[in-house]
Each structure stands twice: as structure tokens, then as C-alpha cells.
Write a protein that holds these residues in place. Sequence first.
Motif, PDB file in Angstrom:
ATOM      1  N   GLU A   3     -27.775  45.082  37.901  1.00  0.00           N
ATOM      2  CA  GLU A   3     -28.609  46.278  38.040  1.00  0.00           C
ATOM      3  C   GLU A   3     -29.297  46.663  36.730  1.00  0.00           C
ATOM      4  O   GLU A   3     -30.115  47.576  36.713  1.00  0.00           O
ATOM      5  N   LEU A   4     -28.959  45.966  35.632  1.00  0.00           N
ATOM      6  CA  LEU A   4     -29.514  46.331  34.332  1.00  0.00           C
ATOM      7  C   LEU A   4     -30.391  45.234  33.740  1.00  0.00           C
ATOM      8  O   LEU A   4     -30.607  45.196  32.535  1.00  0.00           O
ATOM      9  N   HIS A   5     -30.901  44.351  34.592  1.00  0.00           N
ATOM     10  CA  HIS A   5     -31.905  43.395  34.127  1.00  0.00           C
ATOM     11  C   HIS A   5     -32.851  43.078  35.273  1.00  0.00           C
ATOM     12  O   HIS A   5     -32.494  43.203  36.445  1.00  0.00           O
ATOM     13  N   ALA A   6     -34.067  42.719  34.928  1.00  0.00           N
ATOM     14  CA  ALA A   6     -35.075  42.328  35.911  1.00  0.00           C
ATOM     15  C   ALA A   6     -35.739  41.048  35.428  1.00  0.00           C
ATOM     16  O   ALA A   6     -36.196  40.975  34.279  1.00  0.00           O
ATOM     17  N   ALA A   7     -35.753  40.018  36.275  1.00  0.00           N
ATOM     18  CA  ALA A   7     -36.371  38.747  35.933  1.00  0.00           C
ATOM     19  C   ALA A   7     -37.827  38.748  36.402  1.00  0.00           C
ATOM     20  O   ALA A   7     -38.113  39.088  37.546  1.00  0.00           O
ATOM     21  N   VAL A   8     -38.727  38.397  35.493  1.00  0.00           N
ATOM     22  CA  VAL A   8     -40.162  38.426  35.785  1.00  0.00           C
ATOM     23  C   VAL A   8     -40.739  37.038  35.542  1.00  0.00           C
ATOM     24  O   VAL A   8     -40.954  36.645  34.383  1.00  0.00           O
ATOM     25  N   PRO A   9     -40.984  36.258  36.585  1.00  0.00           N
ATOM     26  CA  PRO A   9     -41.582  34.935  36.388  1.00  0.00           C
ATOM     27  C   PRO A   9     -43.081  35.028  36.137  1.00  0.00           C
ATOM     28  O   PRO A   9     -43.734  36.014  36.498  1.00  0.00           O
ATOM     29  N   GLY A  10     -43.609  33.997  35.481  1.00  0.00           N
ATOM     30  CA  GLY A  10     -45.048  33.932  35.264  1.00  0.00           C
ATOM     31  C   GLY A  10     -45.518  34.478  33.940  1.00  0.00           C
ATOM     32  O   GLY A  10     -46.720  34.527  33.670  1.00  0.00           O
ATOM     33  N   LEU A  11     -44.586  34.884  33.081  1.00  0.00           N
ATOM     34  CA  LEU A  11     -44.931  35.405  31.754  1.00  0.00           C
ATOM     35  C   LEU A  11     -44.143  34.633  30.697  1.00  0.00           C
ATOM     36  O   LEU A  11     -43.059  34.117  30.982  1.00  0.00           O
ATOM     37  N   ASP A  27     -40.789  50.152  45.114  1.00  0.00           N
ATOM     38  CA  ASP A  27     -41.833  51.136  44.842  1.00  0.00           C
ATOM     39  C   ASP A  27     -41.394  52.506  45.353  1.00  0.00           C
ATOM     40  O   ASP A  27     -40.473  52.627  46.168  1.00  0.00           O
ATOM     41  N   PHE A  28     -42.077  53.546  44.864  1.00  0.00           N
ATOM     42  CA  PHE A  28     -41.866  54.883  45.399  1.00  0.00           C
ATOM     43  C   PHE A  28     -42.303  54.925  46.863  1.00  0.00           C
ATOM     44  O   PHE A  28     -43.355  54.395  47.216  1.00  0.00           O
ATOM     45  N   ALA A  29     -41.531  55.579  47.702  1.00  0.00           N
ATOM     46  CA  ALA A  29     -42.010  55.912  49.046  1.00  0.00           C
ATOM     47  C   ALA A  29     -42.998  57.064  48.943  1.00  0.00           C
ATOM     48  O   ALA A  29     -43.979  57.138  49.690  1.00  0.00           O
ATOM     49  N   VAL A  30     -42.722  57.979  48.008  1.00  0.00           N
ATOM     50  CA  VAL A  30     -43.617  59.091  47.673  1.00  0.00           C
ATOM     51  C   VAL A  30     -43.584  59.246  46.160  1.00  0.00           C
ATOM     52  O   VAL A  30     -42.502  59.256  45.574  1.00  0.00           O
ATOM     53  N   TYR A  31     -44.754  59.353  45.541  1.00  0.00           N
ATOM     54  CA  TYR A  31     -44.787  59.576  44.093  1.00  0.00           C
ATOM     55  C   TYR A  31     -45.608  60.804  43.772  1.00  0.00           C
ATOM     56  O   TYR A  31     -46.783  60.899  44.115  1.00  0.00           O
ATOM     57  N   CYS A  32     -44.971  61.780  43.130  1.00  0.00           N
ATOM     58  CA  CYS A  32     -45.624  63.000  42.671  1.00  0.00           C
ATOM     59  C   CYS A  32     -45.394  63.096  41.162  1.00  0.00           C
ATOM     60  O   CYS A  32     -44.264  63.387  40.738  1.00  0.00           O
ATOM     61  N   PRO A  33     -46.397  62.806  40.346  1.00  0.00           N
ATOM     62  CA  PRO A  33     -46.219  62.850  38.885  1.00  0.00           C
ATOM     63  C   PRO A  33     -45.672  64.200  38.426  1.00  0.00           C
ATOM     64  O   PRO A  33     -46.085  65.249  38.928  1.00  0.00           O
ATOM     65  N   CYS A 154     -39.655  59.737  34.806  1.00  0.00           N
ATOM     66  CA  CYS A 154     -39.683  59.023  36.086  1.00  0.00           C
ATOM     67  C   CYS A 154     -41.119  58.571  36.316  1.00  0.00           C
ATOM     68  O   CYS A 154     -42.012  59.404  36.469  1.00  0.00           O
ATOM     69  N   GLN A 155     -41.335  57.260  36.339  1.00  0.00           N
ATOM     70  CA  GLN A 155     -42.702  56.753  36.407  1.00  0.00           C
ATOM     71  C   GLN A 155     -42.748  55.377  37.071  1.00  0.00           C
ATOM     72  O   GLN A 155     -41.750  54.662  37.109  1.00  0.00           O
ATOM     73  N   PRO A 156     -43.920  55.017  37.603  1.00  0.00           N
ATOM     74  CA  PRO A 156     -44.070  53.663  38.155  1.00  0.00           C
ATOM     75  C   PRO A 156     -44.095  52.636  37.019  1.00  0.00           C
ATOM     76  O   PRO A 156     -44.495  52.935  35.889  1.00  0.00           O
ATOM     77  N   LEU A 157     -43.657  51.435  37.326  1.00  0.00           N
ATOM     78  CA  LEU A 157     -43.675  50.331  36.365  1.00  0.00           C
ATOM     79  C   LEU A 157     -44.151  49.089  37.097  1.00  0.00           C
ATOM     80  O   LEU A 157     -43.606  48.732  38.148  1.00  0.00           O
ATOM     81  N   LEU A 158     -45.170  48.427  36.554  1.00  0.00           N
ATOM     82  CA  LEU A 158     -45.708  47.225  37.174  1.00  0.00           C
ATOM     83  C   LEU A 158     -45.230  46.002  36.401  1.00  0.00           C
ATOM     84  O   LEU A 158     -45.536  45.844  35.212  1.00  0.00           O
ATOM     85  N   LEU A 159     -44.459  45.161  37.059  1.00  0.00           N
ATOM     86  CA  LEU A 159     -43.987  43.911  36.473  1.00  0.00           C
ATOM     87  C   LEU A 159     -44.735  42.768  37.146  1.00  0.00           C
ATOM     88  O   LEU A 159     -44.375  42.336  38.240  1.00  0.00           O
ATOM     89  N   SER A 161     -46.921  41.530  39.549  1.00  0.00           N
ATOM     90  CA  SER A 161     -47.455  42.095  40.791  1.00  0.00           C
ATOM     91  C   SER A 161     -46.424  42.960  41.509  1.00  0.00           C
ATOM     92  O   SER A 161     -46.698  43.483  42.586  1.00  0.00           O
ATOM     93  N   LYS A 162     -45.254  43.128  40.915  1.00  0.00           N
ATOM     94  CA  LYS A 162     -44.167  43.877  41.555  1.00  0.00           C
ATOM     95  C   LYS A 162     -44.166  45.309  41.057  1.00  0.00           C
ATOM     96  O   LYS A 162     -44.041  45.570  39.864  1.00  0.00           O
ATOM     97  N   ARG A 163     -44.290  46.242  42.002  1.00  0.00           N
ATOM     98  CA  ARG A 163     -44.247  47.663  41.655  1.00  0.00           C
ATOM     99  C   ARG A 163     -42.796  48.132  41.639  1.00  0.00           C
ATOM    100  O   ARG A 163     -42.063  47.959  42.618  1.00  0.00           O
ATOM    101  N   CYS A 164     -42.384  48.750  40.551  1.00  0.00           N
ATOM    102  CA  CYS A 164     -41.002  49.198  40.365  1.00  0.00           C
ATOM    103  C   CYS A 164     -40.969  50.672  39.983  1.00  0.00           C
ATOM    104  O   CYS A 164     -42.006  51.289  39.733  1.00  0.00           O
ATOM    105  N   VAL A 165     -39.762  51.206  39.921  1.00  0.00           N
ATOM    106  CA  VAL A 165     -39.543  52.595  39.525  1.00  0.00           C
ATOM    107  C   VAL A 165     -38.726  52.596  38.237  1.00  0.00           C
ATOM    108  O   VAL A 165     -37.646  52.004  38.175  1.00  0.00           O
TER     109      VAL A 165
END
Length: 213
Positions: A3-11, A27-33, A154-159, A161-165
Amino acid sequence: FAELHAAVPGLPLASSRVLPGIVLRRDFAVYCPADGELRALLVTEPLRPALTAPGVEFVVDSEAQYQASLRWITSRTEALMKRLQSNNVKLLLSSAKQEEVVNYYAKLYGVSVVECLSSEEMALIREITGVSPYTPFGDNMDRDITETAVVTFCQPLLLVSKRCVHIGFSSVCDFQPHCLILCGPVDGVNEQHAAAVQGAFTMLQQLFKTVDQ
């Protein structure tokens, strides 16, 4: 570690980095900045109230009665979102899939929603924050919501093409979570690097355990 690492291929590997907080790979189901410190609520069940308790038969005698029941459900859902807003809850972290009416009123009242969290992710968040999941419905709908976690960002993060929180929590213990973003050209290389890093941490754990003893 899972839960404390994310693998990102292509970089390239040089793009790897360590981020404060945790990264939820959805991704967020609902995102309110929202700026500044905010409150998060953990739930493990749908927030749309059921018409009846499990094992209890609900009999509808007419279409008017059925529509009145739906209006009651909608009003209860909206009332809960209003209470979340009044308690400065701006983030809902749910292991359950929420229904559209919940997401509609969440957006209306400025509450971001992340749903379908795994049991491991929920356990990690509980360890960091020290809070337990909230039971939304009961005899007293007006009671204060006290079991909330402090969120520093709390913000979106793009890895790629993968949208993350990406979420930062105010930890109640010495454990200050960070997430390793591990980059590599293909999945196989990332898996090798992740295994090597996990092995290094395991070795350090065993070393410090021996020293403590």
C-alpha cells in the motif's frame, strides 16, 4: 509495503520519487477542491439509507407510497451530507461503492468521495489516523461526527495515464507515511525493483530488531 508503493511502467528509473502521504490507485468518484486542513470520514457501508433492516419485509401498497419512500431516502441522504459539511468533513473514504444519489449530494455540498478502498488500505488509514469507520444511520441523526481524520492535503495525481488520489494525513503515531513511486520501462523491471526495495526494508527491520534485543 504493497500500500506504500506504486509501480509506474513506461518511465525511466530516474523518474522514481518519494511522496509524502499515501497514494490510492483509483480516481475520485467526486472531487471538490479544498484548500488547507480538512476532515475525512471513513465508512464501510453505502450511505444511501435502506428502506428496511436486513431480514425485514417492506410492503408497498401503492405507487404513491413507493415514491414517498424514495423521497424519504433522498432527504435523509441530503441531511447527512449537510451534517458532513457543517462538521468540516470534506473527504469521504469508503470501502463500499456509493450510489449516485450520494455522489450527487456530496458534490452539491463540497465533499470529495473516494470509494471501493480495499480492506488493506482502510486498515492502513486507520493505523495512521487512529479513527474508526463511522456508522451513519441510527436513532439520533443530529449527533456530532467525532470520528474524523485530519487531512493536510488531498489532490488528484496522474501517473502516466493512471489517475490516482494523493492524500496526506496528520498521523497520531510516530509512523509518518510516504509512498514510493517506482518507475521503470516495463512491469517486469518494476516488479524486480519493488522486490529489491522490499527485501532491503525487511533486512533493516531484522537488523533493528536484533539491536533492540
